[in-house]
Design a protein around this motif. Structure first.
Motif, PDB file in Angstrom:
ATOM      1  N   LYS A  46       0.804  -1.223   0.000  1.00  0.00           N
ATOM      2  CA  LYS A  46       0.000   0.000   0.000  1.00  0.00           C
ATOM      3  C   LYS A  46       0.833   1.267   0.000  1.00  0.00           C
ATOM      4  O   LYS A  46       0.372   2.316  -0.424  1.00  0.00           O
ATOM      5  CB  LYS A  46      -0.919   0.000   1.226  1.00  0.00           C
ATOM      6  CG  LYS A  46      -1.916  -1.136   1.216  1.00  0.00           C
ATOM      7  CD  LYS A  46      -2.661  -1.215   2.513  1.00  0.00           C
ATOM      8  CE  LYS A  46      -3.548  -2.460   2.505  1.00  0.00           C
ATOM      9  NZ  LYS A  46      -4.026  -2.771   3.835  1.00  0.00           N
ATOM     10  N   ILE A  47       2.049   1.178   0.528  1.00  0.00           N
ATOM     11  CA  ILE A  47       2.929   2.345   0.643  1.00  0.00           C
ATOM     12  C   ILE A  47       4.225   2.045  -0.098  1.00  0.00           C
ATOM     13  O   ILE A  47       4.841   1.007   0.113  1.00  0.00           O
ATOM     14  CB  ILE A  47       3.257   2.650   2.126  1.00  0.00           C
ATOM     15  CG1 ILE A  47       1.978   2.873   2.925  1.00  0.00           C
ATOM     16  CG2 ILE A  47       4.172   3.863   2.227  1.00  0.00           C
ATOM     17  CD1 ILE A  47       2.212   2.932   4.415  1.00  0.00           C
ATOM     18  N   ASN A  48       4.628   2.951  -0.917  1.00  0.00           N
ATOM     19  CA  ASN A  48       5.865   2.780  -1.656  1.00  0.00           C
ATOM     20  C   ASN A  48       7.041   2.560  -0.707  1.00  0.00           C
ATOM     21  O   ASN A  48       7.179   3.257   0.302  1.00  0.00           O
ATOM     22  CB  ASN A  48       6.079   4.039  -2.515  1.00  0.00           C
ATOM     23  CG  ASN A  48       7.346   4.029  -3.291  1.00  0.00           C
ATOM     24  OD1 ASN A  48       8.420   4.176  -2.722  1.00  0.00           O
ATOM     25  ND2 ASN A  48       7.229   3.847  -4.583  1.00  0.00           N
ATOM     26  N   TYR A  49       7.911   1.614  -1.046  1.00  0.00           N
ATOM     27  CA  TYR A  49       9.099   1.279  -0.248  1.00  0.00           C
ATOM     28  C   TYR A  49       9.924   2.518   0.081  1.00  0.00           C
ATOM     29  O   TYR A  49      10.314   2.741   1.224  1.00  0.00           O
ATOM     30  CB  TYR A  49       9.940   0.255  -1.019  1.00  0.00           C
ATOM     31  CG  TYR A  49      11.323   0.044  -0.478  1.00  0.00           C
ATOM     32  CD1 TYR A  49      11.563  -0.883   0.520  1.00  0.00           C
ATOM     33  CD2 TYR A  49      12.401   0.770  -0.978  1.00  0.00           C
ATOM     34  CE1 TYR A  49      12.845  -1.086   1.019  1.00  0.00           C
ATOM     35  CE2 TYR A  49      13.680   0.585  -0.487  1.00  0.00           C
ATOM     36  CZ  TYR A  49      13.892  -0.345   0.510  1.00  0.00           C
ATOM     37  OH  TYR A  49      15.153  -0.531   0.999  1.00  0.00           O
ATOM     38  N   TYR A  50      10.189   3.341  -0.927  1.00  0.00           N
ATOM     39  CA  TYR A  50      11.048   4.517  -0.721  1.00  0.00           C
ATOM     40  C   TYR A  50      10.361   5.567   0.148  1.00  0.00           C
ATOM     41  O   TYR A  50      11.005   6.244   0.936  1.00  0.00           O
ATOM     42  CB  TYR A  50      11.480   5.111  -2.069  1.00  0.00           C
ATOM     43  CG  TYR A  50      12.422   4.191  -2.797  1.00  0.00           C
ATOM     44  CD1 TYR A  50      13.736   4.040  -2.376  1.00  0.00           C
ATOM     45  CD2 TYR A  50      11.981   3.437  -3.881  1.00  0.00           C
ATOM     46  CE1 TYR A  50      14.602   3.178  -3.027  1.00  0.00           C
ATOM     47  CE2 TYR A  50      12.836   2.567  -4.531  1.00  0.00           C
ATOM     48  CZ  TYR A  50      14.143   2.443  -4.100  1.00  0.00           C
ATOM     49  OH  TYR A  50      14.985   1.589  -4.731  1.00  0.00           O
ATOM     50  N   ARG A  51       9.055   5.703  -0.001  1.00  0.00           N
ATOM     51  CA  ARG A  51       8.321   6.655   0.839  1.00  0.00           C
ATOM     52  C   ARG A  51       8.383   6.216   2.299  1.00  0.00           C
ATOM     53  O   ARG A  51       8.680   7.009   3.185  1.00  0.00           O
ATOM     54  CB  ARG A  51       6.872   6.771   0.375  1.00  0.00           C
ATOM     55  CG  ARG A  51       6.080   7.754   1.196  1.00  0.00           C
ATOM     56  CD  ARG A  51       4.718   8.004   0.555  1.00  0.00           C
ATOM     57  NE  ARG A  51       3.956   8.958   1.305  1.00  0.00           N
ATOM     58  CZ  ARG A  51       4.041  10.276   1.179  1.00  0.00           C
ATOM     59  NH1 ARG A  51       4.896  10.792   0.326  1.00  0.00           N
ATOM     60  NH2 ARG A  51       3.307  11.079   1.904  1.00  0.00           N
TER      61      ARG A  51
END
Length: 88
Positions: free
Chosen positions: A35-40
């Motif tokens: 659901k959440i980008n790895y980098y974010r």
């Protein structure tokens, strides 16, 4: 410039763990990463790095704590956005 090949969620988890972050529940972490980008998400872990030039995390850094910081920031942005729109 050649782009990096995408990593599976398992690969992302392994990368996070290889830098010293503790992940208590791999399935929950995979769900969050879907659901959440790895980098974010890992951007919220920058404050837990051993040093600016080191990609390893200080002892006792947990995925759960990083995610809690992310969720706090998300809620704060929603609150601020609401009141900014009212004042505009």
């Amino acid at each position: 410039m050649e782009l990096k090949a995408p990593c599976s969620y398992d690969d992302q988890i392994n990368k996070i763990k290889s830098h010293g972050m503790f992940i208590a529940n791999k399935d929950i972490a995979k769900d969050i990463l879907s659901k959440i980008n790895y980098y974010r998400l890992t951007g919220y872990a920058l404050q837990f790095r051993k040093s600016v030039n080191d990609s390893n995390y200080v002892n006792d850094t947990t995925f759960d704590n990083v995610y809690k910081i992310y969720k706090f920031d998300e809620r704060m942005r929603d609150i601020l956005r609401k009141y900014i729109e009212i004042t505009e």
